[in-house]
Enzyme design. Sequence first.
Site, PDB file in Angstrom:
ATOM      1  N   HIS A  39       0.813  -1.224   0.000  1.00 18.78           N
ATOM      2  CA  HIS A  39       0.000   0.000   0.000  1.00 18.78           C
ATOM      3  C   HIS A  39       0.849   1.278   0.000  1.00 18.78           C
ATOM      4  O   HIS A  39       0.646   2.182  -0.795  1.00 18.78           O
ATOM      5  CB  HIS A  39      -0.929   0.053   1.221  1.00 18.78           C
ATOM      6  CG  HIS A  39      -1.814  -1.147   1.362  1.00 18.78           C
ATOM      7  ND1 HIS A  39      -2.350  -1.812   0.286  1.00 18.78           N
ATOM      8  CD2 HIS A  39      -2.276  -1.806   2.452  1.00 18.78           C
ATOM      9  CE1 HIS A  39      -3.099  -2.820   0.720  1.00 18.78           C
ATOM     10  NE2 HIS A  39      -3.058  -2.843   2.034  1.00 18.78           N
ATOM     11  N   LYS A  59      -0.472   0.180  13.736  1.00 19.42           N
ATOM     12  CA  LYS A  59      -1.754  -0.268  14.291  1.00 19.42           C
ATOM     13  C   LYS A  59      -1.896   0.300  15.693  1.00 19.42           C
ATOM     14  O   LYS A  59      -0.921   0.660  16.336  1.00 19.42           O
ATOM     15  CB  LYS A  59      -1.795  -1.790  14.352  1.00 19.42           C
ATOM     16  CG  LYS A  59      -1.738  -2.438  12.961  1.00 19.42           C
ATOM     17  CD  LYS A  59      -2.701  -3.594  12.849  1.00 19.42           C
ATOM     18  CE  LYS A  59      -2.663  -4.248  11.490  1.00 19.42           C
ATOM     19  NZ  LYS A  59      -3.690  -3.781  10.561  1.00 19.42           N
TER      20      LYS A  59
HETATM   21  C1  BG6 Z   1      -4.768  -4.698   4.627  1.00 25.18           C
HETATM   22  C2  BG6 Z   1      -3.862  -5.108   5.755  1.00 25.18           C
HETATM   23  O1  BG6 Z   1      -4.128  -4.902   3.397  1.00 25.18           O
HETATM   24  O2  BG6 Z   1      -5.097  -3.318   4.762  1.00 25.18           O
HETATM   25  C3  BG6 Z   1      -4.529  -4.842   7.089  1.00 25.18           C
HETATM   26  O3  BG6 Z   1      -3.563  -6.492   5.633  1.00 25.18           O
HETATM   27  C4  BG6 Z   1      -4.992  -3.409   7.183  1.00 25.18           C
HETATM   28  O4  BG6 Z   1      -3.647  -5.140   8.164  1.00 25.18           O
HETATM   29  C5  BG6 Z   1      -5.805  -3.014   5.941  1.00 25.18           C
HETATM   30  O5  BG6 Z   1      -5.791  -3.274   8.340  1.00 25.18           O
HETATM   31  C6  BG6 Z   1      -6.099  -1.522   5.934  1.00 25.18           C
HETATM   32  O6  BG6 Z   1      -6.993  -1.239   4.896  1.00 25.18           O
HETATM   33  P1  BG6 Z   1      -8.013  -0.012   4.984  1.00 25.18           P
HETATM   34  O7  BG6 Z   1      -8.694  -0.006   3.653  1.00 25.18           O
HETATM   35  O8  BG6 Z   1      -8.927  -0.326   6.126  1.00 25.18           O
HETATM   36  O9  BG6 Z   1      -7.185   1.211   5.240  1.00 25.18           O
END
Ligand code: BG6
Length: 486
Positions: free
Chosen positions: A238, A337
Amino acid sequence: ATTTVFDIVLFGGCGDLSLRKLMPALYRGYAEGSFDSNSRIIPTCRDAETAAGYAEILAKSLQQFLSSDEYDSAVADSFMQLVMPCALDITTVDERWKSLHKLFSKDAEQSRIFYMAVPPAIFGITCENLSQQKMINGQSRIVVEKPIGYDGVTASAINDEIARYFDEKSIFRIDHYLGKETVQNLMALRFTNVIFEQLWDAKSIDHVQISISETVGLEGRAGFYDNAGALRDMVQNHLLQLLCLVAMESPNKLDANSIRAEKLKVLEALRPLTGADVDDYTVRGQYVAGEFNGDLVPGYLEELGKPSSNTETFVAIKAHIDNWRWSKVPFYLSTGKRMKARSAKIVIQFKEVSHRVYDGSVGQMTPNQLIIKLQPGESIQLSLMTKDLTCLETKLKPVSLNLNFSDTYDNFKSDAYKRLILDVAANNPALFIHRDEVDCAWRWIDPIIEQWQQSAHTPDLYRAGSWGPSAAKTLIEQDDRYWFNG
Ligand code: BG6
């Protein structure tokens, strides 16, 4: 919206991802008429009893994960007519594969989407079985979740295995951040506005911050997470994808090849972090118990139920892109987190004006800052210096131009998974990751992990409900720069 028709198999149909994200996404697509009722949704479950009771499980989870204004029991009932659960142990070849085959459309050329909502270790065997059972038709696509692999070597092995059965153009590697409307808006913002286009480089930009903070902890994924950690779970995919969209050159065209080629160049230009640089330019943290919204939340180890673990739940990195456009512009990345607030944003910090006409007595000069909030509260804020209009004497004051997307667009709601699944159905790979990007991202990540493993350092501790370890603050403040939190 155009209507399409497809068969989609969700391997791992009873898992968290399927019930929490994929089924609600498919429901939304169906409710808005983006695919028609000749489509089939086939979740597989290892356990026959679960498959038999699937309708009940699904009904409950749709109600839980769709908001009350989205959920409509009549629509849900007709959506559930398309759902045909199948009991199947995907690692074993037995009679049950035949029952899966029977569920496909009679039209042998109907698009088939195989969604791998299962651990990467069984991608290969699943593909092999699909192939042996002659289920891969000319219109078959496979969707694989991130992170692909555990490091560069395992990612290559997985990609090789899949490549034996599917062409690169039929492999859709998903990174759901690319499906977020606000993330796609980054390209629109950069490449359609001359005011940004002209200023988007080292001449005008002091630094960039890209951060994704989450308030959640392990969410029942302890096994996966403790093996992965934040660097593999969030940064490898990401955050690096966001970095690519912020830093890449304008693609010549908006097709998948052109966009991916530009993103790849950014990944290739990332300055490698190795050895002592890793100690200097990265921070890893792990949360301990702390207070969040007035409640005491447990620490990582307590959530995990283990006496010790070196897995990081927070990462901050100072990165550089060694190319003409970004020379000497640091990119500060952070994710964690159990942070104080949920927020994903990009901050573009511009430089000071080249000559100060106003002296210090009229107030402090604050260089322009562009804040792109991806979620929640999707917005774009641009801070400008103005004269304080409320006083006669000259005083300067920073004010913010604020574009709030929920005010601008009625019913602004974005579901990344819905969008991406519909893109797979439409055979549009522009928002998916090419194999070369995966390899290149791991090449940058691997030496960081290696150094972390070699050094005697353990993660810095931070309290749940805080903004991360103090070392993350130091990482940026020693450069006379500051995290923009909130
Ligand atoms: C996921 C991760 O790809 O993205 C998670 O594995 C994380 O750990 C999540 O919580 C976050 O995604 P978003 O869309 O809620 O920001």
